[in-house]
Design a protein around this motif. Structure first.
Motif, PDB file in Angstrom:
ATOM      1  N   LEU A  81     -23.772  81.104  30.271  1.00 57.95           N
ATOM      2  CA  LEU A  81     -24.617  81.721  31.292  1.00 57.95           C
ATOM      3  C   LEU A  81     -25.717  82.519  30.612  1.00 57.95           C
ATOM      4  N   SER A  82     -26.897  82.533  31.237  1.00 51.41           N
ATOM      5  CA  SER A  82     -27.976  83.368  30.706  1.00 51.41           C
ATOM      6  C   SER A  82     -27.584  84.830  30.895  1.00 51.41           C
ATOM      7  N   GLY A  83     -28.339  85.723  30.271  1.00 47.80           N
ATOM      8  CA  GLY A  83     -28.033  87.146  30.380  1.00 47.80           C
ATOM      9  C   GLY A  83     -27.996  87.631  31.820  1.00 47.80           C
ATOM     10  N   LEU A  84     -28.994  87.212  32.619  1.00 47.02           N
ATOM     11  CA  LEU A  84     -29.054  87.615  34.021  1.00 47.02           C
ATOM     12  C   LEU A  84     -27.902  86.994  34.817  1.00 47.02           C
ATOM     13  N   ASP A  85     -27.645  85.709  34.586  1.00 48.89           N
ATOM     14  CA  ASP A  85     -26.546  85.047  35.292  1.00 48.89           C
ATOM     15  C   ASP A  85     -25.195  85.644  34.892  1.00 48.89           C
ATOM     16  N   ASP A  86     -25.060  86.018  33.631  1.00 47.35           N
ATOM     17  CA  ASP A  86     -23.815  86.644  33.181  1.00 47.35           C
ATOM     18  C   ASP A  86     -23.618  87.980  33.896  1.00 47.35           C
ATOM     19  N   ALA A  87     -24.693  88.743  34.054  1.00 47.14           N
ATOM     20  CA  ALA A  87     -24.619  90.020  34.777  1.00 47.14           C
ATOM     21  C   ALA A  87     -24.260  89.786  36.245  1.00 47.14           C
ATOM     22  N   LYS A  88     -24.830  88.729  36.837  1.00 44.59           N
ATOM     23  CA  LYS A  88     -24.499  88.402  38.231  1.00 44.59           C
ATOM     24  C   LYS A  88     -23.031  87.998  38.351  1.00 44.59           C
ATOM     25  N   PHE A  89     -22.536  87.213  37.383  1.00 45.34           N
ATOM     26  CA  PHE A  89     -21.130  86.830  37.418  1.00 45.34           C
ATOM     27  C   PHE A  89     -20.240  88.071  37.320  1.00 45.34           C
ATOM     28  N   GLU A  90     -20.606  88.987  36.446  1.00 47.25           N
ATOM     29  CA  GLU A  90     -19.832  90.224  36.288  1.00 47.25           C
ATOM     30  C   GLU A  90     -19.777  90.994  37.608  1.00 47.25           C
ATOM     31  N   GLU A  91     -20.911  91.076  38.294  1.00 48.55           N
ATOM     32  CA  GLU A  91     -20.943  91.767  39.586  1.00 48.55           C
ATOM     33  C   GLU A  91     -20.112  91.029  40.632  1.00 48.55           C
ATOM     34  N   LEU A  92     -20.217  89.701  40.646  1.00 48.15           N
ATOM     35  CA  LEU A  92     -19.410  88.915  41.584  1.00 48.15           C
ATOM     36  C   LEU A  92     -17.924  89.101  41.302  1.00 48.15           C
ATOM     37  N   CYS A  93     -17.561  89.078  40.043  1.00 43.79           N
ATOM     38  CA  CYS A  93     -16.167  89.266  39.654  1.00 43.79           C
ATOM     39  C   CYS A  93     -15.671  90.641  40.105  1.00 43.79           C
ATOM     40  N   SER A  94     -16.430  91.671  39.803  1.00 52.69           N
ATOM     41  CA  SER A  94     -16.046  93.024  40.211  1.00 52.69           C
ATOM     42  C   SER A  94     -15.919  93.123  41.724  1.00 52.69           C
ATOM     43  N   GLU A  95     -16.871  92.547  42.429  1.00 54.78           N
ATOM     44  CA  GLU A  95     -16.847  92.549  43.895  1.00 54.78           C
ATOM     45  C   GLU A  95     -15.571  91.894  44.409  1.00 54.78           C
ATOM     46  N   GLN A  96     -15.228  90.742  43.844  1.00 50.12           N
ATOM     47  CA  GLN A  96     -14.033  90.054  44.313  1.00 50.12           C
ATOM     48  C   GLN A  96     -12.777  90.869  44.025  1.00 50.12           C
ATOM     49  N   VAL A  97     -12.666  91.415  42.834  1.00 47.01           N
ATOM     50  CA  VAL A  97     -11.477  92.191  42.480  1.00 47.01           C
ATOM     51  C   VAL A  97     -11.328  93.388  43.416  1.00 47.01           C
ATOM     52  N   PHE A  98     -12.411  94.125  43.652  1.00 47.86           N
ATOM     53  CA  PHE A  98     -12.322  95.289  44.531  1.00 47.86           C
ATOM     54  C   PHE A  98     -12.005  94.883  45.965  1.00 47.86           C
ATOM     55  N   ARG A  99     -12.556  93.770  46.417  1.00 44.64           N
ATOM     56  CA  ARG A  99     -12.237  93.299  47.772  1.00 44.64           C
ATOM     57  C   ARG A  99     -10.779  92.878  47.881  1.00 44.64           C
ATOM     58  N   MET A 100     -10.265  92.221  46.856  1.00 45.00           N
ATOM     59  CA  MET A 100      -8.855  91.817  46.895  1.00 45.00           C
ATOM     60  C   MET A 100      -7.942  93.048  46.880  1.00 45.00           C
ATOM     61  N   ALA A 101      -8.296  94.055  46.079  1.00 49.29           N
ATOM     62  CA  ALA A 101      -7.497  95.286  46.038  1.00 49.29           C
ATOM     63  C   ALA A 101      -7.539  95.992  47.392  1.00 49.29           C
TER      64      ALA A 101
END
Length: 161
Positions: A81-101
């Motif tokens: 992933l490009s730097g920007l896409d990697d940052a977006k993936f990180e945000e998506l991942c965090s969003e999903q984890v917090f929503r699941m919690a």
């Protein structure tokens, strides 16, 4: 003598009045209890709906945005992933984890007989599937430990390889 008979009669009538008052009070208490139980049932339904919204919001976010969906899929496959896409993936991942919690925390208010393992299973599956997601989990986990999510963290960590 008549005064005594009138007094006794009035005492008997007063006793019947007290008994009737107690019966009416018992009926009112029972009605209030039924109203509280109905209100509790409605609250549980509302809690379930809120939890379902948390659970499905993330999926809808991805389905409505092709770019985010692509980033999510490539990130889960550990593709470059490009730097920007990697940052977006990180945000998506965090969003999903917090929503699941949050989903698990909301469902836990429904009661012990409710199956709450689904949210933890989603995160476990993604951790086991993707190195990048596992790294995200390790970065997000400390924030969860201080937010009444210890059960969620334990459920996730207990099911990962």
């Amino acid at each position: 003598m008549k005064t005594i008979d009138v007094g006794r009669t009035l005492a008997i009538i007063a006793n019947f009045g007290e008994i009737a008052g107690i019966v009416l009070l018992a009926i009112e208490v029972r009605q209030n209890q039924q109203t509280l139980e109905e209100g509790n049932t409605m609250n549980l339904i509302a809690i379930g709906n809120i939890a379902q919204e948390h659970f499905s919001h993330f999926r809808n976010l991805l389905l409505e945005n092709d770019e985010l969906f692509s980033i999510w899929q490539r990130g889960l496959m550990d593709e470059e992933l490009s730097g920007l896409d990697d940052a977006k993936f990180e945000e998506l991942c965090s969003e999903q984890v917090f929503r699941m919690a949050t989903t698990l925390r909301i469902f836990s208010r429904i009661g012990d007989d409710f199956d709450r393992t689904g949210a933890a299973f989603v995160v476990q599956r993604n951790i086991n599937q993707s190195r990048r997601y596992a790294e995200c989990w390790e970065r997000v986990k400390p924030a969860l430990l201080g937010r009444d999510n210890i059960n969620f963290v334990e459920m996730v960590d207990g099911g990962t390889e």
